[in-house]
Design a protein around this motif. Structure first.
Motif, PDB file in Angstrom:
ATOM      1  N   ILE A  79       0.819  -1.211   0.000  1.00 41.67           N
ATOM      2  CA  ILE A  79       0.000   0.000   0.000  1.00 41.67           C
ATOM      3  C   ILE A  79       0.855   1.265   0.000  1.00 41.67           C
ATOM      4  N   GLN A  80       1.910   1.295   0.801  1.00 38.54           N
ATOM      5  CA  GLN A  80       2.772   2.478   0.831  1.00 38.54           C
ATOM      6  C   GLN A  80       3.380   2.719  -0.546  1.00 38.54           C
ATOM      7  N   ARG A  81       3.856   1.668  -1.207  1.00 43.78           N
ATOM      8  CA  ARG A  81       4.437   1.820  -2.542  1.00 43.78           C
ATOM      9  C   ARG A  81       3.396   2.336  -3.527  1.00 43.78           C
ATOM     10  N   ALA A 123      -8.267   7.407  -3.316  1.00 46.01           N
ATOM     11  CA  ALA A 123      -9.009   8.288  -2.414  1.00 46.01           C
ATOM     12  C   ALA A 123      -8.139   8.731  -1.234  1.00 46.01           C
ATOM     13  N   LEU A 124      -7.258   7.830  -0.780  1.00 46.17           N
ATOM     14  CA  LEU A 124      -6.354   8.162   0.320  1.00 46.17           C
ATOM     15  C   LEU A 124      -5.397   9.281  -0.096  1.00 46.17           C
ATOM     16  N   ARG A 125      -4.901   9.228  -1.335  1.00 45.10           N
ATOM     17  CA  ARG A 125      -4.031  10.301  -1.813  1.00 45.10           C
ATOM     18  C   ARG A 125      -4.776  11.629  -1.863  1.00 45.10           C
ATOM     19  N   SER A 126      -6.027  11.596  -2.325  1.00 41.23           N
ATOM     20  CA  SER A 126      -6.828  12.829  -2.374  1.00 41.23           C
ATOM     21  C   SER A 126      -7.031  13.397  -0.983  1.00 41.23           C
ATOM     22  N   ARG A 127      -7.293  12.519  -0.034  1.00 44.94           N
ATOM     23  CA  ARG A 127      -7.467  12.947   1.357  1.00 44.94           C
ATOM     24  C   ARG A 127      -6.144  13.530   1.881  1.00 44.94           C
ATOM     25  N   ALA A 128      -5.033  12.908   1.497  1.00 45.00           N
ATOM     26  CA  ALA A 128      -3.726  13.382   1.958  1.00 45.00           C
ATOM     27  C   ALA A 128      -3.415  14.760   1.390  1.00 45.00           C
ATOM     28  N   VAL A 129      -3.805  15.020   0.148  1.00 46.04           N
ATOM     29  CA  VAL A 129      -3.562  16.336  -0.462  1.00 46.04           C
ATOM     30  C   VAL A 129      -4.183  17.432   0.394  1.00 46.04           C
ATOM     31  N   ASP A 130      -5.429  17.237   0.789  1.00 43.46           N
ATOM     32  CA  ASP A 130      -6.111  18.243   1.604  1.00 43.46           C
ATOM     33  C   ASP A 130      -5.466  18.373   2.982  1.00 43.46           C
ATOM     34  N   ALA A 131      -5.181  17.223   3.594  1.00 47.91           N
ATOM     35  CA  ALA A 131      -4.625  17.256   4.943  1.00 47.91           C
ATOM     36  C   ALA A 131      -3.230  17.882   4.963  1.00 47.91           C
ATOM     37  N   ILE A 132      -2.396  17.521   3.980  1.00 44.39           N
ATOM     38  CA  ILE A 132      -1.047  18.103   3.908  1.00 44.39           C
ATOM     39  C   ILE A 132      -1.136  19.597   3.638  1.00 44.39           C
ATOM     40  N   GLY A 133      -2.063  19.995   2.760  1.00 46.20           N
ATOM     41  CA  GLY A 133      -2.243  21.417   2.463  1.00 46.20           C
ATOM     42  C   GLY A 133      -2.582  22.206   3.714  1.00 46.20           C
ATOM     43  N   THR A 134      -3.482  21.662   4.535  1.00 50.26           N
ATOM     44  CA  THR A 134      -3.856  22.331   5.786  1.00 50.26           C
ATOM     45  C   THR A 134      -2.660  22.431   6.729  1.00 50.26           C
ATOM     46  N   ALA A 135      -1.873  21.335   6.811  1.00 44.63           N
ATOM     47  CA  ALA A 135      -0.702  21.335   7.692  1.00 44.63           C
ATOM     48  C   ALA A 135       0.331  22.352   7.238  1.00 44.63           C
ATOM     49  N   MET A 171      -7.946   2.196   7.688  1.00 46.64           N
ATOM     50  CA  MET A 171      -9.052   1.589   6.944  1.00 46.64           C
ATOM     51  C   MET A 171      -8.564   0.958   5.636  1.00 46.64           C
ATOM     52  N   VAL A 172      -7.684   1.674   4.914  1.00 48.74           N
ATOM     53  CA  VAL A 172      -7.172   1.131   3.653  1.00 48.74           C
ATOM     54  C   VAL A 172      -6.329  -0.117   3.899  1.00 48.74           C
ATOM     55  N   LEU A 173      -5.519  -0.099   4.935  1.00 52.14           N
ATOM     56  CA  LEU A 173      -4.702  -1.266   5.249  1.00 52.14           C
ATOM     57  C   LEU A 173      -5.573  -2.461   5.619  1.00 52.14           C
ATOM     58  N   ASP A 174      -6.624  -2.217   6.377  1.00 46.57           N
ATOM     59  CA  ASP A 174      -7.542  -3.303   6.749  1.00 46.57           C
ATOM     60  C   ASP A 174      -8.207  -3.896   5.508  1.00 46.57           C
ATOM     61  N   GLN A 175      -8.629  -3.034   4.595  1.00 46.87           N
ATOM     62  CA  GLN A 175      -9.273  -3.504   3.372  1.00 46.87           C
ATOM     63  C   GLN A 175      -8.286  -4.288   2.503  1.00 46.87           C
ATOM     64  N   VAL A 197      12.874  10.266   2.225  1.00 50.45           N
ATOM     65  CA  VAL A 197      11.868  11.011   2.981  1.00 50.45           C
ATOM     66  C   VAL A 197      10.510  10.318   2.965  1.00 50.45           C
ATOM     67  N   LEU A 198      10.296   9.383   2.028  1.00 47.99           N
ATOM     68  CA  LEU A 198       8.973   8.780   1.891  1.00 47.99           C
ATOM     69  C   LEU A 198       8.553   8.016   3.143  1.00 47.99           C
ATOM     70  N   ASP A 199       9.478   7.302   3.747  1.00 47.77           N
ATOM     71  CA  ASP A 199       9.132   6.569   4.975  1.00 47.77           C
ATOM     72  C   ASP A 199       8.717   7.532   6.090  1.00 47.77           C
ATOM     73  N   ARG A 200       9.416   8.652   6.197  1.00 49.81           N
ATOM     74  CA  ARG A 200       9.079   9.643   7.234  1.00 49.81           C
ATOM     75  C   ARG A 200       7.689  10.224   6.978  1.00 49.81           C
ATOM     76  N   VAL A 201       7.417  10.540   5.715  1.00 48.93           N
ATOM     77  CA  VAL A 201       6.115  11.122   5.382  1.00 48.93           C
ATOM     78  C   VAL A 201       5.005  10.116   5.662  1.00 48.93           C
ATOM     79  N   TRP A 202       5.213   8.856   5.278  1.00 43.70           N
ATOM     80  CA  TRP A 202       4.191   7.830   5.497  1.00 43.70           C
ATOM     81  C   TRP A 202       3.921   7.639   6.989  1.00 43.70           C
ATOM     82  N   THR A 203       4.998   7.594   7.783  1.00 33.90           N
ATOM     83  CA  THR A 203       4.832   7.437   9.233  1.00 33.90           C
ATOM     84  C   THR A 203       4.045   8.601   9.815  1.00 33.90           C
TER      85      THR A 203
END
Length: 491
Positions: A74-76, A143-155, A122-126, A103-109
């Motif tokens: 999933i991370q890949r 969908a997870l990437r789309s959610r991440a775009v918004d969340a990262i933008g806010t951060a 939820m994605v990992l469980d599925q 940096v990808l491992d740090r970002v994923w964590t």
């Protein structure tokens, strides 16, 4: 350890011919070996190339069985849109659009723990549920990437207004550079809808003619740049990854800007195409030093030097960098660093070759102790000496290169002549040791003098061995002396 793009390209070509499931199995085995601290120097090279193939966007669903293995992918899959932008080196001047793979491992964590933990879980469980189809898992990751775009933008917005928040995220991602990498990741993810189709229209390998004369790639980039001007550095980073001749992007930038004058290009929106070429020179400089200091492969250092030389020669042929202080300074700094390493190699050449040509001895158990490390060092240095003949200006080693070549030629000729001559007088164990030393001398002579010269040496060596074993005829000594003199005479 880092590896050159040319090596990775060759390996990817082979791996891409394999069944995807075979590549997945290979990755599993390599990751297991890495976890067990396998010291095979080629493990990381093969693993990086195989992982690259797995990360590439798939045309179909994620065809993997449910369970732990699919969860591990999933991370890949999440980071797959970044593949064209990833590098393994930490550049002295961070280049927008070129993301350090580490940096990808740090970002994923950080994402999976602090930012969108519920969504990731939820994605990992599925993914671990065998009843969930590959198409469904693909859609969930998208969908997870789309959610991440918004969340990262806010951060990132909070980072701009809160120094405390900026420090907190910096701790998680590796300081200001890590935050800058995050900005690039968010930018690429946010542009996925149009960026991936654009990249799919660009050939996987873009040759020099396409960048300098053809109009197909030029029209695509020009149109995309006019619609998305903020993403020009990202487009440039993608092209440097695909260019057979990275230096040609300097000419490409001039075509886009409508003028070959470096000053005009520097003040145009297309300056990032030259910036990214400078970053490639810096990357190759780092790669070369990494190979020299840590890679046991004796040809890796010279190969990276060759790629660096080709890039610098191309840049200096196509642009007058003296008209651009910024780019001239960046390239000059890499040349100074490379020059220092090449000079050290040249200064060590004479001693390294003499060590490699010493006749090996036998240990107490009767085993011949060939100093392979000394031979590998001599191979590495000789390849650099040979390269310096045609690249002395790039590496700024004209005088030391000339002195070194004179010493190397004299040493190789005299010592090789002596070793082959002594073969005819050796017997028993001494013949085995003398033959090993002669073979090493012929290998080094082939690197420096060429295959034809080495073929003459091998015929002389065979005649000397035959004489030592008593198989030569009564006229052999005189004939052999003439053959050896002919093969080993100064060219």
């Amino acid at each position: 350890m880092s590896y050159s793009d040319q090596l990775e390209t060759k390996l990817k070509t082979y791996l891409s011919s394999l069944n995807p499931k075979a590549v997945e199995a290979l990755v599993r085995n390599l990751e297991k070996a890495k976890a067990q601290k396998d010291k095979d120097p080629h493990l990381n090279l093969i693993l990086a190339a195989a992982v690259t193939l797995l990360r590439k966007p798939q045309k179909g669903p994620l065809e993997l069985p449910g369970g732990d293995h699919r969860r591990s992918q999933i991370q890949r899959l999440f980071f797959s849109p970044l593949e064209d932008f990833l590098i393994n080196e930490t550049l002295p001047n961070r280049q927008e659009g070129r993301i350090n793979r580490a940096v990808l491992d740090r970002v994923w964590t950080w994402l999976s723990r602090d930012l969108i933990a519920v969504d990731v879980r939820m994605v990992l469980d599925q993914a671990g549920n065998a009843a969930v189809s590959g198409e469904r898992v693909d859609a969930l990751v998208q969908a997870l990437r789309s959610r991440a775009v918004d969340a990262i933008g806010t951060a990132l917005e909070k980072c701009e207004t809160s120094e405390k928040e900026r420090r907190r995220i910096g701790v998680e991602l590796g300081g200001e550079r890590g935050i800058a990498e995050l900005v690039d990741i968010q930018k690429i993810f946010a542009a996925e809808r149009w960026l991936l189709p654009f990249l799919q229209n660009i050939p996987d390998r873009v040759n020099e003619h396409r960048l300098k004369q053809d109009t197909d790639v030029l029209r695509l980039v020009d149109k995309c740049s006019s619609r998305f001007p903020d993403h020009i550095p990202v487009i440039a980073a993608a092209l440097i990854d695909r260019a057979d001749t990275p230096s040609a992007l300097c000419t490409f930038a001039g075509r886009l800007a409508g003028d070959t004058d470096p000053k005009v290009i520097a003040n145009s929106p297309f300056a990032p195409f030259v910036d990214v070429v400078m970053s490639e020179a810096e990357r190759l400089q780092i790669l070369a030093l990494e190979h020299r200091n840590n890679n046991p492969d004796p040809v890796a250092f010279s190969q990276a030097l060759g790629e660096y030389h080709a890039l610098v020669r191309g840049v200096e042929r196509d642009m007058d960098l003296s008209l651009s202080g910024k780019w001239h300074k960046r390239l000059s700094e890499t040349k100074r660093s490379i020059s220092g390493e090449v000079t050290r190699e040249l200064n060590n050449a004479h001693g390294a070759i003499r060590r490699a040509l010493q006749v090996p001895k036998f240990d107490k158990s009767g085993k011949l102790q060939v100093n392979q490390a000394a031979i590998d060092e001599a191979v590495r240095i000789l390849r650099v000496v040979t390269m310096s003949r045609n690249a002395s200006e790039t590496f700024a080693v004209n005088d030391v290169s000339k002195r070194t070549r004179q010493a190397v030629e004299q040493t190789l000729e005299i010592v090789t002549r002596s070793l082959i001559t002594d073969l005819g007088k050796a017997h028993g164990q001494q013949l085995e040791a003398q033959t090993a030393a002669a073979d090493a001398a012929i290998t080094l002579s082939e690197i420096y003098f060429g295959a034809d010269y080495a073929a003459q040496l091998r015929r002389s060596r065979q005649s000397a061995v035959s004489k030592a074993k008593g198989t030569a005829g009564s006229t052999a000594p005189t004939a052999e002396r003439k053959l050896v003199a002919s093969a080993l005479g100064r060219r």
